[in-house]
Design an enzyme around this catalytic site. Structure first.
Site, short mmCIF file in Angstrom:
data_model
loop_
_atom_site.label_atom_id
_atom_site.label_comp_id
_atom_site.label_asym_id
_atom_site.label_seq_id
_atom_site.Cartn_x
_atom_site.Cartn_y
_atom_site.Cartn_z
N SER A 193 9.51 -16.51 40.18
CA SER A 193 8.31 -15.81 39.71
C SER A 193 8.22 -15.68 38.19
O SER A 193 7.18 -15.32 37.67
CB SER A 193 8.23 -14.41 40.34
OG SER A 193 9.19 -13.56 39.77
N LYS A 231 9.99 -8.68 35.86
CA LYS A 231 8.59 -8.97 35.53
C LYS A 231 8.35 -8.64 34.06
O LYS A 231 9.15 -7.98 33.41
CB LYS A 231 7.62 -8.14 36.38
CG LYS A 231 7.78 -8.29 37.88
CD LYS A 231 7.44 -9.66 38.39
CE LYS A 231 7.72 -9.76 39.89
NZ LYS A 231 7.78 -11.13 40.35
#
Length: 181
Positions: A35, A83
Site C-alpha cells: 500500500s 500510511k
C-alpha cells in the site's frame, strides 16, 4: 573472581537498561504489504520514532506514521498500518475524478504510485485530534477513505517512520514530499 562476576553482572544490567530505553524510543518494524509503493516496498525494515508526537507535538502533512487501526489481525489484535498523513484536523477533503482536494486546493500526488486516487469522498472534514491518512499506492490502499479505517485519532499513532535500514541500497532518513529537504 567475585569482583569480575560483579563487573560482568553490572555490564549486562547496563546493556539491558540501554536496550529497554532504546525500545521505548525507537520501534523497529517491517513493511508487509504494497500500500505504500513506490516509496516503501514489502520487506523494508524501518525505524519508528515513538516520541515524535509526545509533549504537544503533532503529525505534519506528509509524515509517514504507524498506527493501530480498527482492522484486526488473525489473532484479534488491532492491525498496525503504515500510511502518510494527508489531512490535518479541520481540513476539508474531497476525492473525485482521480484527484485529491484539501481545503479547495488540489493536492500534489507526484510521490504516489499511479499519480491518481480512486474512490469518491466529498467535503469530509477531519475531526479534531484526528488525521486523514492514505497509502502512496492509492489504488490498493485501505486507508482513511474507507470506514474500516477512517480518520486516525492521535492517541492511536504509535510513531513516525524516520529511518529505513533495509534494503541497504535505500538506507537513510525518510523524506517528507511536502517539505523542501
Amino acid at each position: 573472581m567475585g569482583k569480575a562476576i560483579l563487573y560482568w553482572v553490572i555490564e549486562i544490567a547496563v546493556a539491558v537498561g540501554i536496550a529497554l530505553l532504546i525500545i521505548q524510543v525507537i520501534r523497529p518494524t517491517v513493511v508487509r504489504e504494497t500500500s505504500m509503493l513506490p516509496n516503501f516496498q514489502d520487506g523494508n525494515y524501518l525505524f519508528v520514532y515513538r516520541l515524535a508526537y509526545k509533549g504537544g507535538k503533532t503529525p505534519q502533512k506528509g509524515d509517514v506514521i504507524i498506527f493501530k487501526s480498527k482492522l484486526t489481525t488473525a489473532n484479534g489484535k488491532p492491525k498496525m498500518l503504515i500510511k502518510r498523513v494527508i489531512g490535518m484536523p479541520g481540513d476539508k477533503i474531497t476525492i473525485q475524478d482521480g484527484k485529491v482536494w484539501i481545503n479547495g486546493k488540489e493536492d500534489k500526488q507526484s510521490y504516489t504510485h499511479d499519480k491518481e486516487t480512486n474512490s469518491v469522498k466529498t467535503n469530509y472534514v477531519v475531526p479534531k485530534n484526528h488525521y486523514f491518512c492514505m497509502g502512496d499506492n492509492r489504488l490498493v490502499s485501505i486507508d482513511s477513505r474507507y470506514a474500516s479505517v477512517g480518520s486516525v485519532a492521535k492517541n492511536k499513532i504509535v510513531g513516525k517512520v524516520v529511518f529505513r535500514l533495509f534494503p541497504f541500497s535505500e538506507i537513510g532518513t525518510i523524506k517528507n514530499p511536502y517539505k523542501s529537504n
